[in-house]
Write a protein that holds these residues in place. Sequence first.
Motif, PDB file in Angstrom:
ATOM      1  N   ALA A  39       0.819  -1.261  -0.028  1.00 28.39           N
ATOM      2  CA  ALA A  39      -0.021   0.025   0.001  1.00 28.39           C
ATOM      3  C   ALA A  39       0.965   1.136   0.084  1.00 28.39           C
ATOM      4  O   ALA A  39       1.984   1.186   0.338  1.00 28.39           O
ATOM      5  CB  ALA A  39      -0.895   0.038   1.093  1.00 28.39           C
ATOM      6  N   ASP A  40       0.503   2.329  -0.777  1.00 35.26           N
ATOM      7  CA  ASP A  40       1.014   3.622  -0.687  1.00 35.26           C
ATOM      8  C   ASP A  40       1.315   4.092   0.564  1.00 35.26           C
ATOM      9  O   ASP A  40       2.314   4.448   0.931  1.00 35.26           O
ATOM     10  CB  ASP A  40       0.699   4.650  -1.358  1.00 35.26           C
ATOM     11  CG  ASP A  40       0.431   4.427  -3.117  1.00 35.26           C
ATOM     12  OD1 ASP A  40       1.116   3.572  -3.318  1.00 35.26           O
ATOM     13  OD2 ASP A  40      -0.178   5.136  -3.642  1.00 35.26           O
ATOM     14  N   VAL A  41       0.308   3.928   1.803  1.00 36.41           N
ATOM     15  CA  VAL A  41       0.446   4.165   3.090  1.00 36.41           C
ATOM     16  C   VAL A  41       0.025   2.850   3.809  1.00 36.41           C
ATOM     17  O   VAL A  41      -1.291   2.734   3.834  1.00 36.41           O
ATOM     18  CB  VAL A  41      -0.320   5.593   3.657  1.00 36.41           C
ATOM     19  CG1 VAL A  41      -0.268   5.484   5.099  1.00 36.41           C
ATOM     20  CG2 VAL A  41      -0.016   6.608   2.806  1.00 36.41           C
ATOM     21  N   PRO A  42       1.013   1.950   4.414  1.00 37.08           N
ATOM     22  CA  PRO A  42       0.378   0.936   5.086  1.00 37.08           C
ATOM     23  C   PRO A  42      -0.273   0.816   6.286  1.00 37.08           C
ATOM     24  O   PRO A  42       0.208   1.980   6.889  1.00 37.08           O
ATOM     25  CB  PRO A  42       1.659   0.040   5.246  1.00 37.08           C
ATOM     26  CG  PRO A  42       2.572   0.573   4.251  1.00 37.08           C
ATOM     27  CD  PRO A  42       2.381   2.142   4.025  1.00 37.08           C
ATOM     28  N   LEU A  43      -1.265   0.313   6.558  1.00 39.30           N
ATOM     29  CA  LEU A  43      -2.060   0.310   8.087  1.00 39.30           C
ATOM     30  C   LEU A  43      -1.384   0.239   9.012  1.00 39.30           C
ATOM     31  O   LEU A  43      -0.305  -1.023   8.796  1.00 39.30           O
ATOM     32  CB  LEU A  43      -3.257  -0.202   7.663  1.00 39.30           C
ATOM     33  CG  LEU A  43      -4.278  -0.256   8.944  1.00 39.30           C
ATOM     34  CD1 LEU A  43      -4.666   1.176   8.884  1.00 39.30           C
ATOM     35  CD2 LEU A  43      -5.128  -1.278   8.650  1.00 39.30           C
ATOM     36  N   THR A  44      -1.140   0.868  10.193  1.00 34.19           N
ATOM     37  CA  THR A  44      -0.314   0.388  11.206  1.00 34.19           C
ATOM     38  C   THR A  44      -1.219   0.576  12.525  1.00 34.19           C
ATOM     39  O   THR A  44      -2.231   1.282  12.394  1.00 34.19           O
ATOM     40  CB  THR A  44       0.842   1.498  11.488  1.00 34.19           C
ATOM     41  OG1 THR A  44       0.172   2.802  11.824  1.00 34.19           O
ATOM     42  CG2 THR A  44       1.885   1.528  10.198  1.00 34.19           C
ATOM     43  N   GLY A  45      -0.691  -0.081  13.633  1.00 31.48           N
ATOM     44  CA  GLY A  45      -1.325  -0.098  14.833  1.00 31.48           C
ATOM     45  C   GLY A  45      -1.618   1.547  15.325  1.00 31.48           C
ATOM     46  O   GLY A  45      -2.619   1.882  15.782  1.00 31.48           O
ATOM     47  N   ASP A  46      -0.462   2.300  14.954  1.00 27.69           N
ATOM     48  CA  ASP A  46      -0.582   3.557  15.469  1.00 27.69           C
ATOM     49  C   ASP A  46      -1.683   4.353  14.720  1.00 27.69           C
ATOM     50  O   ASP A  46      -2.473   5.224  15.563  1.00 27.69           O
ATOM     51  CB  ASP A  46       0.716   4.376  15.400  1.00 27.69           C
ATOM     52  CG  ASP A  46       1.753   3.831  16.220  1.00 27.69           C
ATOM     53  OD1 ASP A  46       1.623   3.424  17.294  1.00 27.69           O
ATOM     54  OD2 ASP A  46       3.029   4.333  15.926  1.00 27.69           O
ATOM     55  N   LEU A  47      -1.870   4.207  13.409  1.00 29.28           N
ATOM     56  CA  LEU A  47      -3.130   4.846  12.855  1.00 29.28           C
ATOM     57  C   LEU A  47      -4.470   4.486  13.303  1.00 29.28           C
ATOM     58  O   LEU A  47      -5.321   5.242  13.507  1.00 29.28           O
ATOM     59  CB  LEU A  47      -2.678   4.480  11.421  1.00 29.28           C
ATOM     60  CG  LEU A  47      -2.148   5.590  10.448  1.00 29.28           C
ATOM     61  CD1 LEU A  47      -2.091   4.908   9.068  1.00 29.28           C
ATOM     62  CD2 LEU A  47      -2.818   6.904  10.436  1.00 29.28           C
ATOM     63  N   VAL A  48      -4.546   3.165  13.712  1.00 30.49           N
ATOM     64  CA  VAL A  48      -5.803   2.627  14.112  1.00 30.49           C
ATOM     65  C   VAL A  48      -6.113   3.054  15.448  1.00 30.49           C
ATOM     66  O   VAL A  48      -7.156   3.564  15.600  1.00 30.49           O
ATOM     67  CB  VAL A  48      -5.799   0.958  14.214  1.00 30.49           C
ATOM     68  CG1 VAL A  48      -6.828   0.399  14.838  1.00 30.49           C
ATOM     69  CG2 VAL A  48      -5.473   0.400  12.649  1.00 30.49           C
ATOM     70  N   LYS A  64      -9.093  -8.139   8.124  1.00 40.02           N
ATOM     71  CA  LYS A  64      -7.667  -7.852   8.359  1.00 40.02           C
ATOM     72  C   LYS A  64      -7.289  -6.930   9.407  1.00 40.02           C
ATOM     73  O   LYS A  64      -6.299  -7.252  10.113  1.00 40.02           O
ATOM     74  CB  LYS A  64      -7.088  -7.333   7.003  1.00 40.02           C
ATOM     75  CG  LYS A  64      -6.904  -8.514   5.778  1.00 40.02           C
ATOM     76  CD  LYS A  64      -6.392  -7.879   4.713  1.00 40.02           C
ATOM     77  CE  LYS A  64      -6.262  -8.938   3.571  1.00 40.02           C
ATOM     78  NZ  LYS A  64      -5.562  -8.151   2.359  1.00 40.02           N
ATOM     79  N   LEU A  65      -8.413  -5.827   9.506  1.00 40.85           N
ATOM     80  CA  LEU A  65      -7.850  -4.904  10.576  1.00 40.85           C
ATOM     81  C   LEU A  65      -7.988  -5.447  11.916  1.00 40.85           C
ATOM     82  O   LEU A  65      -7.259  -5.462  12.785  1.00 40.85           O
ATOM     83  CB  LEU A  65      -8.734  -3.700  10.519  1.00 40.85           C
ATOM     84  CG  LEU A  65      -8.545  -2.443  11.091  1.00 40.85           C
ATOM     85  CD1 LEU A  65      -8.934  -1.242  10.250  1.00 40.85           C
ATOM     86  CD2 LEU A  65      -9.288  -2.550  12.450  1.00 40.85           C
ATOM     87  N   ARG A  66      -9.233  -6.171  12.339  1.00 41.39           N
ATOM     88  CA  ARG A  66      -9.511  -6.756  13.558  1.00 41.39           C
ATOM     89  C   ARG A  66      -8.412  -8.013  13.711  1.00 41.39           C
ATOM     90  O   ARG A  66      -7.912  -7.935  14.818  1.00 41.39           O
ATOM     91  CB  ARG A  66     -10.853  -7.510  13.672  1.00 41.39           C
ATOM     92  CG  ARG A  66     -12.109  -6.423  13.506  1.00 41.39           C
ATOM     93  CD  ARG A  66     -13.238  -7.448  13.744  1.00 41.39           C
ATOM     94  NE  ARG A  66     -14.280  -6.403  13.906  1.00 41.39           N
ATOM     95  CZ  ARG A  66     -15.082  -6.455  12.774  1.00 41.39           C
ATOM     96  NH1 ARG A  66     -15.209  -7.089  11.814  1.00 41.39           N
ATOM     97  NH2 ARG A  66     -16.279  -5.519  12.862  1.00 41.39           N
ATOM     98  N   GLN A  67      -7.879  -8.707  12.886  1.00 43.28           N
ATOM     99  CA  GLN A  67      -7.090  -9.838  12.892  1.00 43.28           C
ATOM    100  C   GLN A  67      -5.524  -9.077  13.558  1.00 43.28           C
ATOM    101  O   GLN A  67      -4.898  -9.495  14.427  1.00 43.28           O
ATOM    102  CB  GLN A  67      -6.693 -10.765  11.797  1.00 43.28           C
ATOM    103  CG  GLN A  67      -5.825 -11.547  11.959  1.00 43.28           C
ATOM    104  CD  GLN A  67      -5.609 -12.233  10.678  1.00 43.28           C
ATOM    105  OE1 GLN A  67      -6.091 -12.040   9.725  1.00 43.28           O
ATOM    106  NE2 GLN A  67      -4.799 -13.540  10.492  1.00 43.28           N
ATOM    107  N   ARG A  68      -5.154  -8.016  12.560  1.00 44.36           N
ATOM    108  CA  ARG A  68      -3.808  -7.646  12.737  1.00 44.36           C
ATOM    109  C   ARG A  68      -3.703  -6.496  13.867  1.00 44.36           C
ATOM    110  O   ARG A  68      -2.698  -6.283  14.530  1.00 44.36           O
ATOM    111  CB  ARG A  68      -3.463  -7.019  11.431  1.00 44.36           C
ATOM    112  CG  ARG A  68      -3.114  -8.228  10.583  1.00 44.36           C
ATOM    113  CD  ARG A  68      -2.188  -7.824   9.427  1.00 44.36           C
ATOM    114  NE  ARG A  68      -2.203  -6.617   8.622  1.00 44.36           N
ATOM    115  CZ  ARG A  68      -2.500  -6.238   7.637  1.00 44.36           C
ATOM    116  NH1 ARG A  68      -2.579  -7.262   6.703  1.00 44.36           N
ATOM    117  NH2 ARG A  68      -2.277  -5.117   7.023  1.00 44.36           N
TER     118      ARG A  68
END
Length: 107
Positions: A39-48, A64-68
Motif C-alpha cells: 500500500a502507498d500508506v500501509p495500515l499501522t497500529g498507531d494509525l488505528v 484484516k484490521l481486526r486480526q492484525r
Amino acid sequence: MRKVLFVCSRNRLRSPTAEQVFSTRRGLEVASAGTNHDADVPLTGDLVAWADIVFVMERVHAAKLRQRFGKHMKSTRLVCLDIPDDYAFMDPALVALLESKVARHLR
C-alpha cells in the motif's frame, strides 16, 4: 476534533479519494491507509489507535484490521462501507457514494 481513518487495500484509489473528499470538513481530521503490504500508506497500529472511527471499503478490510490491529481498537468505531474496487481516484460516482454512505456516520 474527530479523527477519521479510511482504509482500502492499496491506498491508491478509494481511501485516498475519501481522505481528499472529507479533508475539508470542519471538525474532522482525516487520514487513509491500505491493508496490503504494498500500500502507498500501509495500515499501522498507531494509525488505528489514533482514529475515533475507521471506515473500511470492504468486509475483508475489516477482517484484516481486526486480526492484525484489534488490540489497538479500544473504543474505535469500525464501519464497513461495502464499496467495491470498481472506481478510479476521485471518480464522481465514487465521491457521491462516499458522501452518501459516510455522512450518516459522522452526525
